[in-house]
Scaffold this motif. Sequence first.
Motif, short mmCIF file in Angstrom:
data_model
loop_
_atom_site.label_atom_id
_atom_site.label_comp_id
_atom_site.label_asym_id
_atom_site.label_seq_id
_atom_site.Cartn_x
_atom_site.Cartn_y
_atom_site.Cartn_z
N ILE A 165 0.84 -1.20 0.00
CA ILE A 165 0.00 0.00 0.00
C ILE A 165 0.87 1.25 0.00
O ILE A 165 0.62 2.21 -0.74
N LYS A 188 0.88 3.99 -2.91
CA LYS A 188 0.56 5.39 -2.62
C LYS A 188 1.63 6.32 -3.19
O LYS A 188 1.32 7.38 -3.74
N GLU A 189 2.89 5.91 -3.08
CA GLU A 189 3.99 6.72 -3.62
C GLU A 189 3.89 6.80 -5.15
O GLU A 189 4.04 7.87 -5.73
N ARG A 210 1.03 9.07 -6.02
CA ARG A 210 1.39 10.48 -5.81
C ARG A 210 2.19 11.00 -7.01
O ARG A 210 1.92 12.08 -7.54
N GLU A 254 -5.03 3.83 -7.47
CA GLU A 254 -6.00 4.05 -6.40
C GLU A 254 -6.88 2.80 -6.21
O GLU A 254 -7.18 2.42 -5.08
N ILE A 267 -4.88 0.18 -4.41
CA ILE A 267 -4.78 0.52 -2.98
C ILE A 267 -6.07 0.09 -2.27
O ILE A 267 -6.02 -0.52 -1.19
#
Length: 110
Positions: free
Chosen positions: A20, A24-25, A28, A43, A46
């Motif tokens: 996760i 997320k990185e 981003r 997304e 995740i």
Amino acid sequence: MTANQKRYSEMTEYELKTEIGTLKEKARKAEQLGIVNEYAVLERKITMAKSYLLNPKDYKPEETYEVEGAPGEYFKINYMNGIFAWGFRMSTPSVEEALPISMLMKTDKS
């Protein structure tokens, strides 16, 4: 899927949390670069990974949950199948759909 990749269902809690964080990185970075499609895919990944950190037994048929990311949108569960809750949004009761359990938030309506 490469040979050394595991399914989320086979990962430990630590591996899921690490995955996760990595996702997320990447999300981003994709967002910063304006790569909308990649961001959306990350997304979703995740959301799926987060679902495997939850216990499907905590989600009960006939209960109503708020849909994460859709304020004021409520989802009523008909039945569970793995990490997916099958049911309908209160705004569209004739349309059955499945949502990963990480998208369902307990409310006082539950």
